[in-house]
Design a protein around this motif. Structure first.
Motif, PDB file in Angstrom:
ATOM      1  N   LYS A 152       0.854  -1.186   0.000  1.00 39.84           N
ATOM      2  CA  LYS A 152       0.000   0.000   0.000  1.00 39.84           C
ATOM      3  C   LYS A 152       0.888   1.233   0.000  1.00 39.84           C
ATOM      4  CE  LYS A 152      -3.422   2.071   3.043  1.00 39.84           C
ATOM      5  NZ  LYS A 152      -4.266   1.887   4.217  1.00 39.84           N
ATOM      6  N   TRP A 153       0.429   2.269  -0.689  1.00 40.02           N
ATOM      7  CA  TRP A 153       1.174   3.517  -0.747  1.00 40.02           C
ATOM      8  C   TRP A 153       1.052   4.246   0.597  1.00 40.02           C
ATOM      9  CZ3 TRP A 153       4.868   5.560  -3.470  1.00 40.02           C
ATOM     10  CH2 TRP A 153       5.162   6.919  -3.305  1.00 40.02           C
ATOM     11  N   THR A 154       2.164   4.773   1.103  1.00 37.56           N
ATOM     12  CA  THR A 154       2.189   5.579   2.326  1.00 37.56           C
ATOM     13  C   THR A 154       2.944   6.868   2.018  1.00 37.56           C
ATOM     14  OG1 THR A 154       4.321   4.815   3.202  1.00 37.56           O
ATOM     15  CG2 THR A 154       2.393   3.428   3.671  1.00 37.56           C
ATOM     16  N   PRO A 155       2.927   7.837   2.921  1.00 33.20           N
ATOM     17  CA  PRO A 155       3.682   9.072   2.673  1.00 33.20           C
ATOM     18  C   PRO A 155       5.182   8.844   2.479  1.00 33.20           C
ATOM     19  CG  PRO A 155       2.084   9.415   4.426  1.00 33.20           C
ATOM     20  CD  PRO A 155       2.075   7.944   4.108  1.00 33.20           C
ATOM     21  N   THR A 156       5.700   7.701   2.934  1.00 31.59           N
ATOM     22  CA  THR A 156       7.128   7.425   2.772  1.00 31.59           C
ATOM     23  C   THR A 156       7.413   6.417   1.666  1.00 31.59           C
ATOM     24  OG1 THR A 156       7.025   5.719   4.491  1.00 31.59           O
ATOM     25  CG2 THR A 156       7.624   7.953   5.196  1.00 31.59           C
ATOM     26  N   GLY A 157       6.398   6.060   0.880  1.00 31.57           N
ATOM     27  CA  GLY A 157       6.576   5.093  -0.201  1.00 31.57           C
ATOM     28  C   GLY A 157       5.677   3.887  -0.007  1.00 31.57           C
ATOM     29  N   VAL A 158       5.918   2.852  -0.796  1.00 33.72           N
ATOM     30  CA  VAL A 158       5.107   1.641  -0.715  1.00 33.72           C
ATOM     31  C   VAL A 158       5.602   0.788   0.453  1.00 33.72           C
ATOM     32  CG1 VAL A 158       4.443  -0.477  -1.925  1.00 33.72           C
ATOM     33  CG2 VAL A 158       4.605   1.684  -3.183  1.00 33.72           C
ATOM     34  N   SER A 159       4.649   0.304   1.254  1.00 30.28           N
ATOM     35  CA  SER A 159       4.975  -0.564   2.391  1.00 30.28           C
ATOM     36  C   SER A 159       4.030  -1.751   2.415  1.00 30.28           C
ATOM     37  CB  SER A 159       4.852   0.209   3.709  1.00 30.28           C
ATOM     38  OG  SER A 159       5.794   1.242   3.778  1.00 30.28           O
ATOM     39  N   ALA A 160       4.481  -2.834   3.023  1.00 29.48           N
ATOM     40  CA  ALA A 160       3.661  -4.038   3.164  1.00 29.48           C
ATOM     41  C   ALA A 160       2.824  -3.946   4.444  1.00 29.48           C
ATOM     42  CB  ALA A 160       4.541  -5.275   3.199  1.00 29.48           C
ATOM     43  N   PHE A 161       1.543  -4.267   4.309  1.00 28.91           N
ATOM     44  CA  PHE A 161       0.600  -4.233   5.416  1.00 28.91           C
ATOM     45  C   PHE A 161      -0.088  -5.578   5.572  1.00 28.91           C
ATOM     46  CE2 PHE A 161       0.989   0.218   4.526  1.00 28.91           C
ATOM     47  CZ  PHE A 161       0.679   0.874   5.706  1.00 28.91           C
ATOM     48  N   HIS A 162      -0.463  -5.883   6.810  1.00 25.51           N
ATOM     49  CA  HIS A 162      -1.379  -6.989   7.086  1.00 25.51           C
ATOM     50  C   HIS A 162      -2.752  -6.368   7.301  1.00 25.51           C
ATOM     51  CE1 HIS A 162       1.735  -9.932   7.570  1.00 25.51           C
ATOM     52  NE2 HIS A 162       2.178  -9.460   8.724  1.00 25.51           N
ATOM     53  N   CYS A 163      -3.785  -7.059   6.857  1.00 25.32           N
ATOM     54  CA  CYS A 163      -5.150  -6.748   7.259  1.00 25.32           C
ATOM     55  C   CYS A 163      -5.500  -7.779   8.317  1.00 25.32           C
ATOM     56  CB  CYS A 163      -6.122  -6.842   6.084  1.00 25.32           C
ATOM     57  SG  CYS A 163      -7.822  -6.440   6.570  1.00 25.32           S
ATOM     58  N   MET A 164      -6.020  -7.322   9.441  1.00 26.09           N
ATOM     59  CA  MET A 164      -6.417  -8.208  10.528  1.00 26.09           C
ATOM     60  C   MET A 164      -7.902  -7.979  10.813  1.00 26.09           C
ATOM     61  SD  MET A 164      -3.053  -7.975  12.994  1.00 26.09           S
ATOM     62  CE  MET A 164      -3.425  -9.506  13.878  1.00 26.09           C
ATOM     63  N   VAL A 165      -8.631  -9.052  11.018  1.00 26.86           N
ATOM     64  CA  VAL A 165     -10.075  -9.002  11.232  1.00 26.86           C
ATOM     65  C   VAL A 165     -10.389  -9.512  12.626  1.00 26.86           C
ATOM     66  CG1 VAL A 165     -12.308  -9.901  10.441  1.00 26.86           C
ATOM     67  CG2 VAL A 165     -10.550  -9.279   8.772  1.00 26.86           C
ATOM     68  N   TYR A 166     -11.288  -8.804  13.299  1.00 25.22           N
ATOM     69  CA  TYR A 166     -11.702  -9.208  14.646  1.00 25.22           C
ATOM     70  C   TYR A 166     -12.634 -10.403  14.574  1.00 25.22           C
ATOM     71  CZ  TYR A 166     -13.863  -9.174  19.225  1.00 25.22           C
ATOM     72  OH  TYR A 166     -14.329  -9.540  20.460  1.00 25.22           O
ATOM     73  N   ARG A 167     -12.351 -11.395  15.397  1.00 22.27           N
ATOM     74  CA  ARG A 167     -13.206 -12.576  15.522  1.00 22.27           C
ATOM     75  C   ARG A 167     -13.604 -12.703  16.989  1.00 22.27           C
ATOM     76  NH1 ARG A 167     -13.946 -12.294  10.676  1.00 22.27           N
ATOM     77  NH2 ARG A 167     -12.932 -13.643   9.173  1.00 22.27           N
TER      78      ARG A 167
END
Length: 175
Positions: free
Chosen positions: A153-168
């Motif tokens: 995902k694009w961030t102000p400092t460039g592209v970074s890797a993110f996890h999406c976490m879902v509440y269960r």
């Protein structure tokens, strides 16, 4: 002290309140140490000039809340993103309270889960976290989130890797 149980969440010494101008100014003074400094906000003057995030009164009213303790001291903030069918939580705990153990971060996240459920009881709750932020990932897992996706995902400092976490619900891992 140990991590919270579901029954103890209702006894947290925190309240969720509208984010005031004073809260916003204070958030802009919080300084997270490396490697978390990317979570620091610009100065309040810059935020106001750009009308970005909580400096925009409409965005602030619709999405942002402050979290205060029993004395009224700002301990954190939450953003509830407007996504159809999902409540996405953004959050920040005051820097001096981060990484202290004793389940404080988990309790904070669980308070925000309660607020998200109150706002939209039938919606899924999720959040995004940078893949390198193990401290936050562990806190979210203890609060009941599971990792469901990883993407760039694009961030102000460039592209970074993110996890999406879902509440269960019922997935809390107490340790």
């Amino acid at each position: 002290m140990g991590s919270p149980t579901p029954a103890s969440i209702n006894r947290l010494p925190w309240s969720i309140v509208p984010l005031t101008d004073d809260h916003c100014k204070e958030l802009c003074t919080w300084q997270y140490p490396a490697p978390y400094e990317l979570y620091n906000w610009p100065s309040w003057d810059t935020m106001q000039q750009e009308q970005s995030e909580f400096a925009d009164l409409l965005i602030r009213a619709e999405q942002y809340r402050g979290v205060i303790d029993e004395e009224g001291t700002l301990t954190g903030f939450a953003q509830f993103f407007p996504i159809v069918g999902v409540t996405r939580i953004g959050l920040g705990l005051r820097p001096d309270l981060c990484g202290k153990g004793a389940g404080l971060g988990t309790q904070f996240v669980q308070l925000l889960i309660q607020e998200a459920q109150r706002r939209a009881p039938k919606q899924e709750i999720d959040l995004e976290v940078l893949v390198w932020n193990e401290r936050a990932i562990q806190t979210y897992q203890r609060a009941g989130f599971i990792l469901t996706d990883t993407y760039d995902k694009w961030t102000p400092t460039g592209v970074s890797a993110f996890h999406c976490m879902v509440y269960r619900s019922g997935n809390q891992a107490y340790s």
